[in-house]
Design an enzyme around this catalytic site. Structure first.
Site, PDB file in Angstrom:
ATOM      1  N   ASP A   1     -51.722  -8.757  14.267  1.00  0.00           N
ATOM      2  CA  ASP A   1     -50.888  -9.735  14.945  1.00  0.00           C
ATOM      3  C   ASP A   1     -49.718  -8.976  15.569  1.00  0.00           C
ATOM      4  O   ASP A   1     -49.336  -7.907  15.089  1.00  0.00           O
ATOM      5  CB  ASP A   1     -50.395 -10.769  13.924  1.00  0.00           C
ATOM      6  CG  ASP A   1     -49.418 -11.743  14.527  1.00  0.00           C
ATOM      7  OD1 ASP A   1     -49.747 -12.339  15.567  1.00  0.00           O
ATOM      8  OD2 ASP A   1     -48.316 -11.896  13.975  1.00  0.00           O
TER       9      ASP A   1
ATOM     10  N   CYS B   1     -56.320 -45.153  -7.281  1.00  0.00           N
ATOM     11  CA  CYS B   1     -55.800 -46.443  -7.739  1.00  0.00           C
ATOM     12  C   CYS B   1     -56.147 -46.652  -9.208  1.00  0.00           C
ATOM     13  O   CYS B   1     -56.823 -45.832  -9.832  1.00  0.00           O
ATOM     14  CB  CYS B   1     -56.371 -47.585  -6.898  1.00  0.00           C
ATOM     15  SG  CYS B   1     -58.177 -47.704  -7.018  1.00  0.00           S
TER      16      CYS B   1
END
Length: 823
Positions: free
Chosen positions: A506, A21
């Site tokens: 994998d 902010c």
């Protein structure tokens, strides 16, 4: 009167993280303005950055500390790369690194002798880094962009060395022939004495050797003597002290012989001149060999053509490739190299992509296909839309990866650096001790022998070979890997991969093609294969299921005409039904057929075989009759079985980690001979699986290609990404295989082992050479065998050591991929 505005330095821009902010902006600005020397600070919340103006030198580290003190983060900037000139040996490397580490804000520094580059991490400013290097006697300049090494500078260096060596040789040869010839050929000695006389001969030698030291030899004096004065002697210092000692002693013997003890009036001009000449020869051979170590990068950079043909407003013009912009339409003719990355929009051809993937077979290209800059078009002509140019191209990324890996410093180099940092001072101490021992205990002429042996120690021990042993092997090894489609993103992976004990892979996209295809279609009696496939594909074309797309793709690949479909209905968890070409078609699992009252027993044997191969069968019924059994699966890549066998031949365990169901995984593992299977795991489960494998077997290398593989790639000692996979997986990996071929894993491991073996050979030669020859040069063999090492031979041996190391490293250019023992 206008107020004087202080002269400010260029603005410093800092990235700032954590601001949310406007009050954050105010706090950061206030903190920065509180740093002494800061004139103003402006913080931008949208860009998360701060712009700081100063009226005095303010270290970036001080600005970052001020921001971090109030709770915000300043990310470390990218590592700075500097080109460093003047380094000649491993002790130079150590001194440059030590100087860089003293600069405020530097968190890490790595200097590579072979690439002549320094990589510096931290927040220090570049001018401060360059100044620190200058203070220890070397020149540095920042490397901008991911450009290839400055071959122009290297060529200039080689030209200067050739010139200096030629001049030194021309001046040294008469000195060598007169002095050494007089010792070996008594008749020549008598001839010189009877004609010009020995004093005139010595004066002539003094003139020639003075020219050698003043011109070609000045490079050693200019660098070596200041380094010695700073208390940080290097190789140039050894050469300078050795040659000047021989020269100075000889000059005293020539012009003031009365200052020397009786019996010690001898000249050693030839030693001073030959030392310089031989070391220049060694440097020249070394520069040529070091140039060859970066051949891989030069080859990669040279793959991009200099021009491209751009189509615009109906006209085609040839432009420089640097002018191509994303979105431009470019034309490519047969036999030409593709200038940039893009997507084919018109035409068809085959493209040789071996420079990227290492695969020899040309790849078919048609509208929608991706093409890569630097690859070679074969027979057809096509047009494509540029999608990536300049530094964003695949080729540019490959060059950056190779350069990063070549500049890396392996863990084994740390030991070498610690030793060589103290090596030159130790050699000078050994030379001084040699001089004193010979002067005190040696036979007459003790002073002359003390000088000659001390000079021999100085020259023979130059640590060039030690400094080149590791980086040259890394350069050649990673360059050879790039040529074979194996990219080491981190040079350290070369050492880590050698130690891998288990390779975890994998399944989807790594062992398999990564996309479902129709693997089987067996028609029942009374039906034809093409007939059933066309009907089933017509119905499945209305389905959203991924398996449906595989069936439709198979029909399209066979050129089948699909009939019109009406009344399509999807039965959740069961199958689909519709009218196709006026015939009722149902496709689904066995339970769907049972619900329809259709007996699948006639195809039970085929179904059992498919189940054993982990392929889930589907059934098709036409007009209420069993028509066929189908199977859709993600097939193994053709290269996978051979790659697994090669990994086993290398003594590695192979494990499969997959999110797929256990039954499918076990079937694939049994077919491939995989040693361990971990199935039905989520991405975080893969990380735990790797930890378990590490505990059971040791160091783990993981191979994957998807986003969900990124955590496992980062967890493994070495992460290997399939280059056809996602960018996220590639960024998380240490090694990238540019092809989808798992054989690249075996190639990477074999290359790692070959490179590390090459480094060990180089280090053994470099260290063993010094350990063996320093005592010989000091005269250890004289009491028992009467053997002394001439400084001339010491200079030749020193040059030979470096050339041997470089030649051994260049053998890696002939490295070939391991073959499948079962092939």
């Amino acid at each position: 009167m206008a107020k004087d505005i202080p002269e400010t330095r260029p603005a410093v821009t800092l990235p700032v993280e954590g601001m949310t902010c406007a009050s954050c902006v105010g706090r950061v600005e206030k903190a920065l303005r509180g740093v002494p020397g800061v004139v103003s600070a402006s913080v931008n919340l949208a860009t998360n950055s701060a712009r700081v103006l100063t009226d005095a030198p303010v270290p970036r580290a001080a600005l970052a500390e001020a921001v971090e003190r109030i709770g915000y983060a300043v990310p470390a900037p990218p590592a700075v790369e500097l080109a460093v000139e003047g380094m000649t040996c491993a002790s130079c490397v150590g001194r440059v690194e030590k100087a860089l580490l003293t600069v405020p804000g530097v968190t890490g520094a790595s200097v590579n002798l072979a690439t002549e580059r320094a990589r510096v991490e931290g927040t220090a400013d570049v001018p401060d880094l360059v100044a620190a290097i200058a203070r220890v006697g070397y020149e540095a300049a920042p490397l901008t962009a991911a450009a290839p090494q400055d071959d122009g500078r290297k060529d200039r260096e080689q030209r200067l060395l050739r010139r200096d060596f030629g001049l030194a040789l021309a001046l040294t040869l008469p000195v060598f022939l007169v002095e050494m010839g007089g010792h070996m050929v008594p008749a020549l000695h008598r001839l010189i004495a009877a004609t010009i006389g020995m004093q005139a001969s010595w004066v002539l030698q003094w003139v020639l050797v003075t020219l050698v030291l003043a011109f070609p030899g000045m490079r050693f004096l200019e660098k070596g003597l200041p380094a010695l004065a700073r208390g940080a002697p290097d190789m140039n210092s050894l050469v300078a002290v050795g040659s000047l000692a021989a020269y100075g002693y000889s000059m005293v013997a020539t012009f003031a012989p009365g200052l020397l003890p009786a019996g010690t009036v001898h000249v050693y001009y030839e030693a001073a001149a030959v030392i310089v000449t031989l070391i220049l020869l060694g440097r020249l051979l070394e520069a040529r060999a070091r140039g060859r170590t970066s051949d891989a990068i030069r080859h990669l950079v040279g793959l991009q053509p200099p021009t491209a043909r751009r189509r615009r407003d109906g006209a085609v013009a040839e432009i420089a490739v640097a002018e191509v912009r994303p979105g431009d339409i470019l034309e490519v003719r047969p036999g030409e190299r593709i200038p940039v990355d893009g997507e084919v929009v018109e035409g068809e051809s085959h493209v040789d992509e071996s420079m990227i993937s290492g695969e020899p077979m040309p790849v078919a290209k048609h509208p929608g296909s991706a093409v890569t800059g630097g690859t070679v078009n074969q027979t057809g002509a096509f047009a494509f839309r540029a999608t990536a140019v300049g530094g964003d191209m695949v080729l540019s990324r490959i060059v950056r990866m190779v350069e990063d890996a070549q500049g890396a410093k392996l863990p084994i180099q740390a030991l070498v650096d610690r030793v060589t940092m103290w090596f030159v001072p130790a050699v000078m101490a050994a030379a001084a001790l040699t001089f004193l021992v010979w002067l005190a205990l040696g036979p007459e002429p003790a002073l002359g022998l003390a000088l000659v042996n001390a000079v021999a120690v100085l020259i023979v021990a130059c640590p060039c070979a030690m400094g080149l042993a590791t980086p040259t092997s890394i350069m050649v090894g990673t360059g050879r890997g790039a040529e074979m489609g194996v990219l080491f993103r981190r040079g350290e992976a070369l050492q880590a991969l050698r130690d891998a004990r288990v390779v975890a892979v994998d399944k989807t996209g790594t062992l398999t093609e990564g996309r479902p295809v129709l693997t089987d279609l067996e028609p029942a009696p009374g039906f034809q294969r093409a007939e059933v496939l066309a009907l089933v594909a017509a119905v499945e074309a209305r389905s959203e299921h991924p398996l449906a797309r595989a069936i439709v793709a198979a029909a399209e690949a066979e050129g089948l005409s699909l009939p019109a479909v009406s009344g399509f209905q999807s039965v959740t968890g069961m199958g689909v039904r519709a009218e196709a070409g006026g015939r009722r078609v149902e496709v689904g699992a066995d339970r769907f057929m049972a619900g329809l009252g259709i007996d699948v027993a006639p195809l039970a044997e085929i179904a059992a075989r498919l189940a054993g191969e982990a392929r889930s069968p589907l059934y098709a019924a036409v007009d209420g009759r069993l028509a066929a059994i189908l199977a859709v699966a993600d097939p193994l890549k053709q290269t996978t079985p051979a790659a697994i066998r090669t990994l086993h031949d290398q003594g590695l365990k192979v494990a499969m980690i997959t999110g797929d169901n256990a039954r499918t995984a076990q079937a694939i593992a049994a077919r491939l001979g995989i040693d361990a299977v971990v199935a039905e795991v989520l991405p975080e489960g893969k990380v735990q699986a790797l930890r378990d494998l590490r505990a059971a077997h040791g160091s783990v290398a993981f191979v994957g290609d998807g986003i969900n593989d990124a955590p496992a790639l980062a967890e493994a000692e070495v992460g290997i990404a399939i280059g056809t996979g996602t960018d996220i997986a590639i960024e998380a990996a240490d090694v990238v295989l540019m092809s989808g071929n798992l054989q690249g894993v075996a190639t990477a491991i074999a290359l790692s082992r070959a490179t590390m073996a090459n480094i060990r050979q180089n280090l053994f030669w470099a260290f063993a050479y010094n350990v063996a020859l320093i005592p010989v040069a000091a005269g250890l063999l004289f009491p028992g065998f009467g053997i002394l090492m001439s400084p001339v031979f010491a200079a030749g041996a020193m040059a030979l050591s470096s050339v041997f190391v470089l030649g051994n490293a260049l053998r890696l250019r002939r490295f070939g991929a391991p073959s499948d023992g079962a092939a």
